[in-house]
Enzyme design. Structure first.
Site, PDB file in Angstrom:
ATOM      1  N   ASP A  51     -15.228  -9.870 -11.823  1.00 12.57           N
ATOM      2  CA  ASP A  51     -16.590 -10.043 -11.315  1.00 12.57           C
ATOM      3  C   ASP A  51     -17.531 -10.419 -12.464  1.00 12.57           C
ATOM      4  OD1 ASP A  51     -16.672  -7.580 -12.531  1.00 12.57           O
ATOM      5  OD2 ASP A  51     -17.570  -6.514 -10.832  1.00 12.57           O
ATOM      6  N   ASP A  90     -11.129  -8.855  -8.695  1.00 16.48           N
ATOM      7  CA  ASP A  90     -12.099  -7.750  -8.705  1.00 16.48           C
ATOM      8  C   ASP A  90     -12.755  -7.589  -7.340  1.00 16.48           C
ATOM      9  OD1 ASP A  90     -12.392  -6.158 -10.970  1.00 16.48           O
ATOM     10  OD2 ASP A  90     -13.605  -7.652 -12.021  1.00 16.48           O
ATOM     11  N   LYS A 120      -8.759  -5.121  -8.016  1.00 17.36           N
ATOM     12  CA  LYS A 120      -9.190  -4.146  -9.022  1.00 17.36           C
ATOM     13  C   LYS A 120     -10.517  -3.564  -8.582  1.00 17.36           C
ATOM     14  CE  LYS A 120     -10.785  -5.313 -13.382  1.00 17.36           C
ATOM     15  NZ  LYS A 120     -12.152  -4.766 -13.368  1.00 17.36           N
ATOM     16  N   GLU A 122     -13.605  -0.341  -9.733  1.00 19.95           N
ATOM     17  CA  GLU A 122     -14.088   0.538 -10.794  1.00 19.95           C
ATOM     18  C   GLU A 122     -14.287   1.957 -10.276  1.00 19.95           C
ATOM     19  OE1 GLU A 122     -17.703  -1.160 -12.419  1.00 19.95           O
ATOM     20  OE2 GLU A 122     -16.707  -3.051 -12.934  1.00 19.95           O
ATOM     21  N   GLU A 189     -12.241   0.179 -20.516  1.00 13.76           N
ATOM     22  CA  GLU A 189     -13.220  -0.691 -21.182  1.00 13.76           C
ATOM     23  C   GLU A 189     -14.097   0.128 -22.108  1.00 13.76           C
ATOM     24  OE1 GLU A 189     -15.279  -3.438 -18.616  1.00 13.76           O
ATOM     25  OE2 GLU A 189     -16.619  -4.093 -20.239  1.00 13.76           O
TER      26      GLU A 189
END
Ligand code: KIV
Length: 271
Positions: A51, A90, A120, A122, A189
Site C-alpha cells: 500500500d 496489501d 498482507k 498490519e 518494520e
C-alpha cells in the site's frame, strides 16, 4: 538441498523451506506490469503489491487514502507481469479493521479480482480473529508488526518502534498470536535488530525485515526507493542500488534538447 535458482513458482511452502534451510528470502515491492516483469525476471522470491503505492504511485503523504479498488488494480497489473514470484497484496486501511467478516470479504475480492497469491495486513492480537477467518477460507496471510504505517495518526511519527521493554514484549506476544492465527510469514518494520533476531528465532514462520537488522529470515525494500527513483526519503535502513532518478532526469533532458535542436528524429528514425 539446492533451493536458490529454482525455476518453479515460489509458494508459501517454499518460504517455509527457505527458513528451515537458512536461505534468505528476498522481497521487493512492485505496483505495475513493466517493473514487476523486470523484478520477477531478475529472480526475486516475493513481490509485495504494497500500500506504499499510495505514496510512491499516487503521491499521497500516507498509506491511509489508498482504496481496495486501487490496490486490486495495482495487483492485477503486477500479476500480469509475474511468472515465478509469490505475489502478496496489501489489504488497505479500512478494508479489514472493522470486523472479521469485512476482512474476509476484502481478502476474497483481492484474490478473485487480482489473481494475487496472498494478502498482507498490519497489526497484532487485534486482527488475529480476521487472520484466522481469512486463512480458514484458504487465503494465505502475511502479518506486519513494528512500524505499521496505516496507524501513523495513532503513533504520530515514523520512528523506530518497540525500543522499550514493554513494547518489545508486546511485539513478541503479537508475533506469536498472529503466527498461531495462521500467518505464513510476518514483516517486521523499523524495530531494533536484536529484538528482530530473538523474535525470528522464537517463530517457526519466516520473518521479513525492513529496518529490522540482518537476522530476519528475509529482507524487503520499496522498489522505487532502492532504485533511486524516489529522492526525498533516506532512512538509515535504505540502501540505494541504482540512481534511476538521475538517469531519467538526464535522458529526459537529452530528449528535450534533441527535439529542440531538430536532432531527433533522424532520417533513419523516420519512415
Ligand atoms: O507497503 C509496503 O511497501 C510495505 C513494505 C514497506 C513492507 O508494507
Amino acid at each position: 538441498m539446492a533451493i536458490a535458482g529454482r525455476a518453479k513458482k515460489v509458494t508459501t511452502h517454499t518460504l517455509q523451506e527457505m527458513k528451515q534451510a537458512g536461505e534468505k528470502i528476498t522481497m521487493l515491492t512492485s505496483y505495475d506490469y513493466s517493473l514487476a516483469r523486470l523484478v520477477d525476471g531478475a529472480g526475486i522470491d516475493v513481490i509485495l503489491v504494497g500500500d506504499s503505492a499510495s505514496n510512491v504511485m499516487a503521491g499521497n503523504e500516507t498509506t491511509v487514502p489508498i482504496t481496495l479498488d486501487q490496490m486490486i488494480y495495482h495487483a492485477q497489473c503486477v500479476v500480469n507481469g509475474v511468472d515465478r514470484a509469490l505475489v502478496v497484496v496489501d489489504m488497505p486501511f479500512g478494508s479489514y479493521q472493522g470486523d472479521s467478516k469485512t476482512a474476509l470479504d476484502s481478502a476474497i475480492r483481492i484474490m478473485k479480482e487480482s489473481g494475487g497469491h496472498a494478502v498482507k495486513l498490519e497489526g497484532g492480537a487485534e486482527v488475529a480473529e480476521s487472520i484466522e477467518r481469512i486463512v480458514s477460507a484458504g487465503i494465505p496471510v502475511m502479518g506486519h508488526l513494528g512500524l505499521t504505517p496505516q496507524s501513523i495518526y495513532k503513533f504520530g511519527t515514523y520512528g523506530v518502534r518497540a525500543k522499550d521493554d514493554a513494547e518489545a514484549e508486546k511485539l513478541l506476544e503479537d508475533a506469536k498470536t498472529i503466527e498461531a492465527a495462521g500467518c505464513f510469514s510476518i514483516v517486521f518494520e523499523k524495530i531494533p535488530a536484536d529484538l528482530a533476531t530473538s523474535v525470528s528465532e522464537a517463530l517457526t514462520v519466516p520473518t521479513i525485515g525492513i529496518g529490522a537488522g540482518a537476522d530476519c529470515d528475509g529482507q524487503v525494500l520499496v522498489l522505487h526507493d532502492m532504485l533511486g527513483i524516489t529522492k526525498d526519503f533516506s532512512p538509515r535502513f535504505l540502501r540505494r542500488y541504482a540512481d534511476l532518478g538521475d538517469t531519467i532526469d538526464s535522458a529526459v533532458k537529452q530528449y528535450i534538447s534533441d527535439v529542440r535542436a531538430r536532432d531527433f528524429p533522424t532520417d533513419e528514425e523516420s519512415y
